[in-house]
Write a protein that holds these residues in place. Structure first.
Motif, PDB file in Angstrom:
ATOM      1  N   GLN A  28       0.658  -1.176   0.044  1.00  0.00           N
ATOM      2  CA  GLN A  28      -0.173   0.124   0.061  1.00  0.00           C
ATOM      3  C   GLN A  28       0.851   1.265   0.062  1.00  0.00           C
ATOM      4  O   GLN A  28       0.691   2.197  -0.916  1.00  0.00           O
ATOM      5  CB  GLN A  28      -0.979  -0.071   1.106  1.00  0.00           C
ATOM      6  N   VAL A  29       1.826   1.135   0.681  1.00  0.00           N
ATOM      7  CA  VAL A  29       2.841   2.263   0.844  1.00  0.00           C
ATOM      8  C   VAL A  29       3.578   2.605  -0.477  1.00  0.00           C
ATOM      9  O   VAL A  29       3.564   3.724  -1.045  1.00  0.00           O
ATOM     10  CB  VAL A  29       4.040   2.158   1.793  1.00  0.00           C
ATOM     11  N   ALA A  30       3.827   1.387  -1.283  1.00  0.00           N
ATOM     12  CA  ALA A  30       4.425   1.303  -2.624  1.00  0.00           C
ATOM     13  C   ALA A  30       3.512   2.200  -3.534  1.00  0.00           C
ATOM     14  O   ALA A  30       3.764   2.687  -4.291  1.00  0.00           O
ATOM     15  CB  ALA A  30       4.751  -0.002  -3.050  1.00  0.00           C
ATOM     16  N   GLN A  38       6.691   8.868  -7.283  1.00  0.00           N
ATOM     17  CA  GLN A  38       8.233   8.191  -6.667  1.00  0.00           C
ATOM     18  C   GLN A  38       8.192   6.898  -7.221  1.00  0.00           C
ATOM     19  O   GLN A  38       8.304   5.871  -6.471  1.00  0.00           O
ATOM     20  CB  GLN A  38       8.064   8.152  -5.065  1.00  0.00           C
ATOM     21  N   ASN A  39       8.444   6.694  -8.327  1.00  0.00           N
ATOM     22  CA  ASN A  39       8.225   5.449  -9.038  1.00  0.00           C
ATOM     23  C   ASN A  39       9.371   4.456  -9.014  1.00  0.00           C
ATOM     24  O   ASN A  39       9.340   3.452  -8.690  1.00  0.00           O
ATOM     25  CB  ASN A  39       8.086   5.394 -10.583  1.00  0.00           C
ATOM     26  N   ARG A  40      10.574   5.136  -8.750  1.00  0.00           N
ATOM     27  CA  ARG A  40      11.919   4.330  -8.429  1.00  0.00           C
ATOM     28  C   ARG A  40      11.732   3.876  -7.087  1.00  0.00           C
ATOM     29  O   ARG A  40      11.910   2.522  -6.676  1.00  0.00           O
ATOM     30  CB  ARG A  40      13.228   5.347  -8.684  1.00  0.00           C
ATOM     31  N   PHE A  41      11.442   4.549  -5.926  1.00  0.00           N
ATOM     32  CA  PHE A  41      10.969   4.030  -4.751  1.00  0.00           C
ATOM     33  C   PHE A  41      10.012   3.048  -4.686  1.00  0.00           C
ATOM     34  O   PHE A  41       9.981   2.087  -3.844  1.00  0.00           O
ATOM     35  CB  PHE A  41      10.673   5.090  -3.700  1.00  0.00           C
ATOM     36  N   ARG A  46       8.496  -2.701  -3.835  1.00  0.00           N
ATOM     37  CA  ARG A  46       7.807  -4.086  -4.461  1.00  0.00           C
ATOM     38  C   ARG A  46       8.884  -5.300  -4.374  1.00  0.00           C
ATOM     39  O   ARG A  46       8.635  -6.192  -4.254  1.00  0.00           O
ATOM     40  CB  ARG A  46       7.049  -3.561  -5.770  1.00  0.00           C
ATOM     41  N   ASP A  47       9.963  -4.860  -5.272  1.00  0.00           N
ATOM     42  CA  ASP A  47      10.817  -5.610  -5.246  1.00  0.00           C
ATOM     43  C   ASP A  47      11.238  -6.419  -4.059  1.00  0.00           C
ATOM     44  O   ASP A  47      11.659  -7.531  -3.885  1.00  0.00           O
ATOM     45  CB  ASP A  47      12.220  -5.340  -6.199  1.00  0.00           C
TER      46      ASP A  47
END
Length: 325
Positions: A28-30, A38-41, A46-47
């Motif tokens: 949910q945070v992602a 903040q796509n990179r974060f 997720r990874d």
């Protein structure tokens, strides 16, 4: 970034050893980070969750099957398995997921509840259309709690001699006390239909009464999970015997999207038009959507097509709808 409630939920789930909840909040945070650009974060988070899930699955130890193998007459009444599914493996509406999380929490904190004079929930009645995840939820409960799953074989339980059926029920409830596990009574309406119906007979009522009495008298630590596609057929007294009743609805468009994404994870997928797909998934169960998605994925593999397209997926969904109709 994470909200204050999400941070508290992460800490609480970690302290309670509830990995499924921890992963859910982290994702949910992602998702929130992705919405804020903040796509990179978001991708790194997720990874990280995916890696932790893989590590967790590798740490799982399969119990020794022979310890809980039903023997004698019980072998005709129960089949046993040792699922390794966890709650994060299921795509469920949040209301259903929250109820299952509560059951798992009470089971894991059972001693704490007992010390205050309360008992953890252990009798669950799952209702809803076919293919919405009821049976798989029993597998998840067993997997999360590291318990064997005993599935009651109604074909072996229900005989033309109702007196035998009541005796066999006693064997099953004796097994509940002797071997802790998750005991699944699937299609329970076949055993616990409403008393007083037009086609009812005295012996059938006696079997139902026996089942209700055994259920009420059971003081074991096992979980009893009953599932039905037709809750309207159940005798009203059944609902009072269960600690909680969880209704499984057909998937919303968001849940349908998650099911499709999960099933198409291993094949190339084009840019899907979700607004069009929502109309084709409406009224289909999780299971039907998964079957249609698999069909579209296999078509790509076998035909040599470059990717799954909106058109190919809609075709598979419509074909599945025709089977359902």
């Amino acid at each position: 970034m994470a909200t204050a409630d999400q941070v508290k939920a992460l800490v609480k789930s970690h302290a309670e050893g509830d990995n499924s909840r921890f992963y859910t909040v982290a994702l949910q945070v992602a998702a929130g980070a992705a919405r804020n650009g903040q796509n990179r974060f978001a991708q790194d988070l997720r990874d990280l969750v995916d890696g932790l899930r893989v590590q967790e699955s590798h740490r799982r130890v399969t119990p020794v099957v022979s310890v809980a193998q039903p023997r004698g007459e019980l072998a005709q009444l129960l089949s046993v398995s040792y699922p390794d599914l966890v709650l994060s493996d299921l795509v469920l509406e949040q209301s259903v997921r929250t109820r299952l999380e509560r059951v798992l929490l009470e089971q894991r904190q059972g001693d704490r509840l007992r010390s205050h004079g309360y008992l953890p929930m252990r009798r669950l009645l799952l209702t809803g259309p076919p293919g919405t995840g009821k049976t798989m939820s029993a597998h998840v409960l067993a997997g999360e709690l590291r318990l064997p799953l005993f599935q009651v074989r109604l074909d072996g339980l229900i005989t033309k001699f109702m007196g035998e059926t009541a005796a066999k029920l006693r064997l099953i409830f004796d097994a509940l006390s002797e071997t802790r596990g998750v005991y699944l009574f699937d299609e329970i309406d076949a055993l616990a239909g409403e008393r007083g119906s037009a086609n009812d007979v005295g012996e059938i009522r006696r079997v139902l009464n026996s089942f209700l009495q055994f259920l009420e008298m059971d003081q074991s630590d096992s979980l009893v999970v009953a599932a039905t596609n037709h809750p309207q057929l159940l005798d009203r007294a059944m609902f009072r015997r269960f600690d909680t009743v969880i209704d499984y609805p057909l998937p919303s468009p968001d849940i349908a999207r998650q099911v499709i994404r999960n099933r198409l994870a291993n094949v190339p997928v084009g840019r899907l038009e979700w607004s069009k797909l929502a109309a084709d998934t409406e009224g289909l169960s999780h299971g039907e959507i998964a079957i249609a998605s698999d069909l579209a994925a296999k078509e790509v593999i076998l035909s040599g097509a470059k990717q799954v397209t909106t058109a190919s997926l809609r075709l598979a969904l419509r074909e599945r709808r025709g089977h359902v109709s």
